[in-house]
Enzyme design. Structure first.
Site, PDB file in Angstrom:
ATOM      1  N   GLU A 153     -44.256  36.783  -4.023  1.00 23.56           N
ATOM      2  CA  GLU A 153     -43.212  36.982  -3.011  1.00 23.56           C
ATOM      3  C   GLU A 153     -42.303  35.768  -2.989  1.00 23.56           C
ATOM      4  O   GLU A 153     -42.695  34.689  -3.443  1.00 23.56           O
ATOM      5  CB  GLU A 153     -43.858  37.127  -1.614  1.00 23.56           C
ATOM      6  CG  GLU A 153     -44.767  38.317  -1.500  1.00 23.56           C
ATOM      7  CD  GLU A 153     -45.648  38.254  -0.244  1.00 23.56           C
ATOM      8  OE1 GLU A 153     -45.339  37.493   0.686  1.00 23.56           O
ATOM      9  OE2 GLU A 153     -46.659  38.969  -0.228  1.00 23.56           O
ATOM     10  N   LYS A 171     -40.718  32.630  -1.246  1.00 22.08           N
ATOM     11  CA  LYS A 171     -41.153  31.768  -0.155  1.00 22.08           C
ATOM     12  C   LYS A 171     -39.911  31.441   0.685  1.00 22.08           C
ATOM     13  O   LYS A 171     -39.049  30.667   0.273  1.00 22.08           O
ATOM     14  CB  LYS A 171     -41.795  30.486  -0.704  1.00 22.08           C
ATOM     15  CG  LYS A 171     -42.403  29.635   0.371  1.00 22.08           C
ATOM     16  CD  LYS A 171     -43.315  28.584  -0.253  1.00 22.08           C
ATOM     17  CE  LYS A 171     -44.022  27.773   0.797  1.00 22.08           C
ATOM     18  NZ  LYS A 171     -43.129  27.016   1.649  1.00 22.08           N
ATOM     19  N   ASP A 185     -37.586  29.917   3.447  1.00 19.40           N
ATOM     20  CA  ASP A 185     -37.578  28.595   4.062  1.00 19.40           C
ATOM     21  C   ASP A 185     -37.092  28.689   5.503  1.00 19.40           C
ATOM     22  O   ASP A 185     -35.914  28.518   5.794  1.00 19.40           O
ATOM     23  CB  ASP A 185     -36.671  27.674   3.244  1.00 19.40           C
ATOM     24  CG  ASP A 185     -36.999  26.224   3.487  1.00 19.40           C
ATOM     25  OD1 ASP A 185     -37.994  25.949   4.190  1.00 19.40           O
ATOM     26  OD2 ASP A 185     -36.266  25.364   2.974  1.00 19.40           O
ATOM     27  N   TYR A 217     -44.715  39.176   6.281  1.00 16.07           N
ATOM     28  CA  TYR A 217     -45.441  39.276   5.013  1.00 16.07           C
ATOM     29  C   TYR A 217     -46.927  39.574   5.170  1.00 16.07           C
ATOM     30  O   TYR A 217     -47.634  39.722   4.187  1.00 16.07           O
ATOM     31  CB  TYR A 217     -45.229  38.039   4.135  1.00 16.07           C
ATOM     32  CG  TYR A 217     -45.492  36.729   4.852  1.00 16.07           C
ATOM     33  CD1 TYR A 217     -46.776  36.325   5.161  1.00 16.07           C
ATOM     34  CD2 TYR A 217     -44.437  35.895   5.207  1.00 16.07           C
ATOM     35  CE1 TYR A 217     -47.008  35.137   5.819  1.00 16.07           C
ATOM     36  CE2 TYR A 217     -44.664  34.703   5.873  1.00 16.07           C
ATOM     37  CZ  TYR A 217     -45.948  34.344   6.177  1.00 16.07           C
ATOM     38  OH  TYR A 217     -46.180  33.175   6.836  1.00 16.07           O
ATOM     39  N   LYS A 258     -43.413  25.803  -6.100  1.00 12.62           N
ATOM     40  CA  LYS A 258     -42.192  25.216  -5.553  1.00 12.62           C
ATOM     41  C   LYS A 258     -41.115  25.148  -6.632  1.00 12.62           C
ATOM     42  O   LYS A 258     -41.384  24.708  -7.757  1.00 12.62           O
ATOM     43  CB  LYS A 258     -42.481  23.802  -5.039  1.00 12.62           C
ATOM     44  CG  LYS A 258     -43.453  23.782  -3.874  1.00 12.62           C
ATOM     45  CD  LYS A 258     -42.805  24.220  -2.603  1.00 12.62           C
ATOM     46  CE  LYS A 258     -42.587  23.027  -1.730  1.00 12.62           C
ATOM     47  NZ  LYS A 258     -42.150  23.353  -0.398  1.00 12.62           N
ATOM     48  N   CYS A 299     -26.212 -10.038   7.934  1.00 10.00           N
ATOM     49  CA  CYS A 299     -26.545  -8.726   8.494  1.00 10.00           C
ATOM     50  C   CYS A 299     -25.248  -7.982   8.814  1.00 10.00           C
ATOM     51  O   CYS A 299     -24.381  -8.533   9.490  1.00 10.00           O
ATOM     52  CB  CYS A 299     -27.381  -8.892   9.761  1.00 10.00           C
ATOM     53  SG  CYS A 299     -27.546  -7.353  10.681  1.00 10.00           S
ATOM     54  N   CYS A 321     -25.119  -7.793  12.913  1.00  8.89           N
ATOM     55  CA  CYS A 321     -25.011  -8.952  13.809  1.00  8.89           C
ATOM     56  C   CYS A 321     -24.599 -10.238  13.094  1.00  8.89           C
ATOM     57  O   CYS A 321     -24.549 -11.297  13.725  1.00  8.89           O
ATOM     58  CB  CYS A 321     -26.327  -9.155  14.555  1.00  8.89           C
ATOM     59  SG  CYS A 321     -27.644  -9.760  13.488  1.00  8.89           S
ATOM     60  N   CYS A 338     -32.990  -8.714   8.220  1.00 12.56           N
ATOM     61  CA  CYS A 338     -32.144  -9.423   9.178  1.00 12.56           C
ATOM     62  C   CYS A 338     -33.129 -10.144  10.086  1.00 12.56           C
ATOM     63  O   CYS A 338     -34.027  -9.522  10.650  1.00 12.56           O
ATOM     64  CB  CYS A 338     -31.309  -8.424   9.969  1.00 12.56           C
ATOM     65  SG  CYS A 338     -30.745  -9.066  11.549  1.00 12.56           S
ATOM     66  N   CYS A 363     -30.758  -8.374  17.115  1.00 16.15           N
ATOM     67  CA  CYS A 363     -29.730  -7.579  16.433  1.00 16.15           C
ATOM     68  C   CYS A 363     -29.670  -6.184  17.070  1.00 16.15           C
ATOM     69  O   CYS A 363     -30.700  -5.521  17.205  1.00 16.15           O
ATOM     70  CB  CYS A 363     -30.097  -7.484  14.952  1.00 16.15           C
ATOM     71  SG  CYS A 363     -29.115  -6.293  14.050  1.00 16.15           S
TER      72      CYS A 363
HETATM   73  S1  IVH Z   1     -48.302  33.316   2.999  1.00 13.65           S
HETATM   74  C1  IVH Z   1     -52.377  32.034   3.967  1.00 13.65           C
HETATM   75  N1  IVH Z   1     -45.956  34.253   2.223  1.00 13.65           N
HETATM   76  O1  IVH Z   1     -44.695  29.077   3.803  1.00 13.65           O
HETATM   77  C2  IVH Z   1     -51.038  32.497   3.675  1.00 13.65           C
HETATM   78  N2  IVH Z   1     -46.017  32.232   3.451  1.00 13.65           N
HETATM   79  O2  IVH Z   1     -47.467  26.959   3.800  1.00 13.65           O
HETATM   80  C3  IVH Z   1     -49.998  31.592   4.188  1.00 13.65           C
HETATM   81  N3  IVH Z   1     -43.822  31.258   3.882  1.00 13.65           N
HETATM   82  O3  IVH Z   1     -45.039  28.112   6.810  1.00 13.65           O
HETATM   83  C4  IVH Z   1     -48.675  32.100   4.202  1.00 13.65           C
HETATM   84  N4  IVH Z   1     -42.635  32.802   2.869  1.00 13.65           N
HETATM   85  O4  IVH Z   1     -44.639  30.685   6.876  1.00 13.65           O
HETATM   86  C5  IVH Z   1     -46.620  33.275   2.870  1.00 13.65           C
HETATM   87  N5  IVH Z   1     -43.962  35.167   1.497  1.00 13.65           N
HETATM   88  C6  IVH Z   1     -44.610  34.217   2.144  1.00 13.65           C
HETATM   89  C7  IVH Z   1     -43.937  33.147   2.745  1.00 13.65           C
HETATM   90  C8  IVH Z   1     -44.688  32.163   3.388  1.00 13.65           C
HETATM   91  C9  IVH Z   1     -42.591  31.666   3.559  1.00 13.65           C
HETATM   92  C10 IVH Z   1     -44.141  30.028   4.650  1.00 13.65           C
HETATM   93  C11 IVH Z   1     -45.184  30.214   5.705  1.00 13.65           C
HETATM   94  C12 IVH Z   1     -45.771  28.835   5.868  1.00 13.65           C
HETATM   95  C13 IVH Z   1     -45.561  28.244   4.507  1.00 13.65           C
HETATM   96  C14 IVH Z   1     -46.881  28.188   3.760  1.00 13.65           C
END
Ligand code: IVH
Length: 677
Positions: free
Chosen positions: A114, A116, A118, A230, A317, A411, A414, A429, A434
């Site tokens: 899926e 992730k 933000d 999710y 990531k 500095c 100051c 400094c 300061c």
């Molecule tokens: S699963 C145990 N799925 O990412 C399962 N998390 O550290 C934990 N997040 O803040 C979460 N999209 O809210 C999952 N498709 C997704 C996600 C997701 C964003 C966030 C989640 C948490 C962080 C995971």
């Protein structure tokens, strides 16, 4: 028998919810705005005429009028875990190997990948198909209740569609997901804030989190928050797979992210991760990676969790995003310890969800190594939470006449002499007076992890330092004498001044370890402060300890012990401590006095809305004073601490003659007993 009006109200609610679903979840409206408004107005009118028929799940109840004064703690029925991160493909392959090692030999493993999202994670509790509470993640075990704010999000169903094909009972369950703000909505919000002269949000994630903690649901409703769910967690019903989970969520009317993919093996997973990374810039919302989940719930159960993250899922990531920009200037910033650090002032560029106009350059060695100069075109990078940094200089495009960057001799704030300490790259400094250091120390002192003085943020501290109201920590506690002057300040006003003075008073009950951390002694972070106070128990013992005795404490290294000893050897530091003690701050964690406090051995009931404390905080303090918290009033109750709008418990307490304590008296009591000699 339901009356015709009742039936029409029911019908309108269903029609409106269906249109909300089409518009906000499917993004596929079927009627015009004016037709929708007509239906909504009809419902509103009928409800106004028949207020006894109003229910909390009515679409007209999305935006409440009341302010959320306190975000109450909510214990998650199932902890909200976080994910382990992987930053490259090898780490994902390792994850697959570990999963297989823990499962029976040759068992096939399918994965769901899926996006992730933000944003800010949230847990929604539905009881009998109706949204009951919404809570933030918090520390994973206890979050904060944000129901009033979440109800304003139109893609969150207030009432679920229980179609016949749903074979589960669904009486009481939680759904987990991510609340987010679309990039365009975030940019628009920041434009409005800029026009109004308000502080800008750094990125969509911060604006989401900030919005969810607003007290006024009306403002939240204007902010255009969005959600993707999710996971559905039901203690009653067993689901077989994550994909089934997503499909069930969809069927119930929740908004799920449609881009997920089911993969037969880890190679397919990697392909999907690569494809996701390619499309990330074309999405309307920010994503910071992919989430890889074992599809089978039985396999998930076998794999279980370690500490706070599951073994059956991992985050992949994405690479930090990079952009080109130009260094307009290199400036030097003075921190609370006096450290002078270089900052690149950049031509603003939009990168990974925010507009970047500054980047840290760390220290002079880093500048020399990369030969960063004013006028250079540079590559900057930002990954996740990290402060943007300058990766490299495009030397081919360096303009003529640029000059090497030299450190300042004075500095920049100051003009005092700058020194370089032995074995350190940082410059300092030397002047503790300061203004930049004064501001930095005060900001740290008032911050959340330290004295936690709500309302005393950076901007106000800056203003107060400039006005001459604040210089030392004790000045904060003297502000109450200047109430009349403070309310004259245009931005403040009576109410906010009183709130501020109240949070300043409240901070006096912060425990010793927070006070020690707040003093901002070099190397004494929150963790070290806890260990030191736990070991010594009082500031007097800490002051008389030798450097050797300090360094013998488990996990306290030589830099901490040296710095602590140095701090306590200065007359000025001892004066600060004496003054703060006189103001009533706590410099001891010994339980001596607490054993005979007014609350020792007593049973206390908390009721009504507490404005100075969260329930948890108040409970902790009562326990610290040797008392016990109970949820119901009886003859055995010794005291009832009551807040605003207290109801039946307060009445009962009065009836049976239990002693009542209001919140202010309670605070006074805490201060009396929790402070040290
Ligand atoms: S699963 C145990 N799925 O990412 C399962 N998390 O550290 C934990 N997040 O803040 C979460 N999209 O809210 C999952 N498709 C997704 C996600 C997701 C964003 C966030 C989640 C948490 C962080 C995971």
């Amino acid at each position: 028998m339901a009356s015709d009006i009742e039936k029409r109200i029911e019908e309108l609610r269903e029609i409106i919810s269906d249109h909300d679903y089409c518009y906000y979840v499917l993004a596929d409206p079927v009627i015009s705005d004016s037709e929708y408004d007509k239906l909504y107005k009809e419902l509103e009118k009928l409800e106004n005429e028949n207020p006894q028929l109003i229910t909390p799940d009515s679409p007209t109840r999305r935006v409440g009028k009341d302010l959320t004064k306190v975000f109450n703690p909510v214990t998650h029925k199932v902890p909200m875990l976080s994910l382990a991160n992987s930053y490259n493909e090898e780490a994902v392959v390792d994850f697959d190997r570990r999963v297989k090692e823990l499962l029976p030999d040759n068992e096939k493993v399918e994965y769901v990948v899926e996006l992730k999202i933000d944003g800010a994670s949230v847990s929604l509790n539905y009881v009998n198909g109706v949204l009951k509470t919404a809570a933030t993640r918090g520390d994973g075990t206890v979050g904060e209740e944000i129901t009033n704010n979440v109800k304003t999000i139109r893609s969150v169903p207030l009432k679920l569609k229980m179609t016949k094909s749903i074979k589960y009972s669904m009486n009481d369950f939680e759904v987990r997901g991510e609340i987010f703000m679309r990039i365009n909505d975030f940019l628009e919000l920041n434009r409005e804030r800029e026009e109004a002269g308000e502080k800008l949000f750094a990125n969509p994630r911060n604006s989401t989190a900030g919005t969810l903690k607003l007290q006024d649901p009306k403002t939240v409703a204007k902010r255009k928050l969005n959600i993707f769910l999710y996971s559905l967690i039901s203690l009653e019903d067993e689901l077989k797979a994550q994909e089934e989970n997503l499909l069930l969520l969809k069927e119930l009317g929740f908004k799920i992210n449609p881009k997920y993919k089911v993969c037969k093996n880890i190679e397919e997973v990697l392909e999907v991760c690569r494809a996701f990374e390619k499309i990330r810039d074309n999405l309307e919302y920010e994503v910071d990676g992919a989430v890889i989940k074992v599809n089978s719930i039985i396999q998930q159960k076998i794999l279980g969790s370690i500490a706070k993250s599951p073994r059956w899922a991992v985050a992949y990531k994405f690479k930090a995003k990079q952009a080109f920009t130009k260094v307009k200037n290199i400036t030097w910033q003075v921190g609370r310890t006096g450290a002078v650090t270089p900052v690149a002032e950049l031509e603003a560029v939009f990168l990974a969800g925010s507009t970047i106009s500054r980047a840290t350059l760390h220290n002079i060695d880093e500048i020399r190594r990369k030969d960063i100069r004013t006028g250079d075109k540079v590559v900057i990078e930002k990954g996740g939470d990290v402060i943007p940094k300058v990766v490299s200089v495009i030397l081919d495009e360096r303009p003529l006449n640029t000059m090497k960057t030299d450190p300042p001799e004075e500095c920049p704030v100051c003009n005092s002499k700058i020194v370089k300490l032995e074995n350190e790259v940082a410059l300092y400094c030397e002047n503790p007076e300061c203004p930049a250091q004064i501001k930095g120390r005060l900001i740290h002192f008032a911050s959340r992890g330290a004295m936690d003085i709500e309302g005393l943020g950076e901007a106000l501290i800056e203003l107060f330092v400039e006005n001459g109201f604040l210089k030392t920590f004790t000045d904060i506690y003297e502000l109450k004498k200047r109430r009349n002057e403070l309310i004259q300040i245009e931005r403040l006003g009576e109410k906010s001044v009183d709130n501020l003075l109240q949070s300043i008073e409240k901070s006096k009950s912060q425990p010793f370890h927070k006070v020690l951390f707040a003093l901002g002694i070099r190397y004494v972070g929150a963790g070290a402060a806890k260990k030191l106070t736990g070991h010594f128990g009082s500031v007097n013992k800490m002051i008389s300890a030798t450097e050797k005795q300090i360094s013998e404490i488990h996990e306290i290294g030589p830099s901490i012990s040296k710095s602590l000893k140095q701090f306590f050897s200065q007359k000025h530091s001892l004066e600060i401590i004496e003054k703060l003690k006189a103001e009533g701050l706590i410099f001891s964690s010994e339980k001596r006095k607490i054993n005979n406090s007014l609350l020792t051995g007593k049973t206390i009931v908390l009721t009504g809305t507490l404005t100075l404390f969260s329930r948890d905080e108040a409970g902790e303090k009562i326990i610290a004073l040797g008392g016990k918290v109970s949820s119901s009033v009886s003859k055995k109750t010794d005291y009832v601490v009551y807040g605003e709008n207290a109801g039946s418990k307060l009445i009962k307490a009065k009836d049976i003659g239990v002693k009542l304590i209001d919140e202010k008296e309670f605070l006074k009591l805490l201060k009396e007993y929790l402070q040290n000699d």
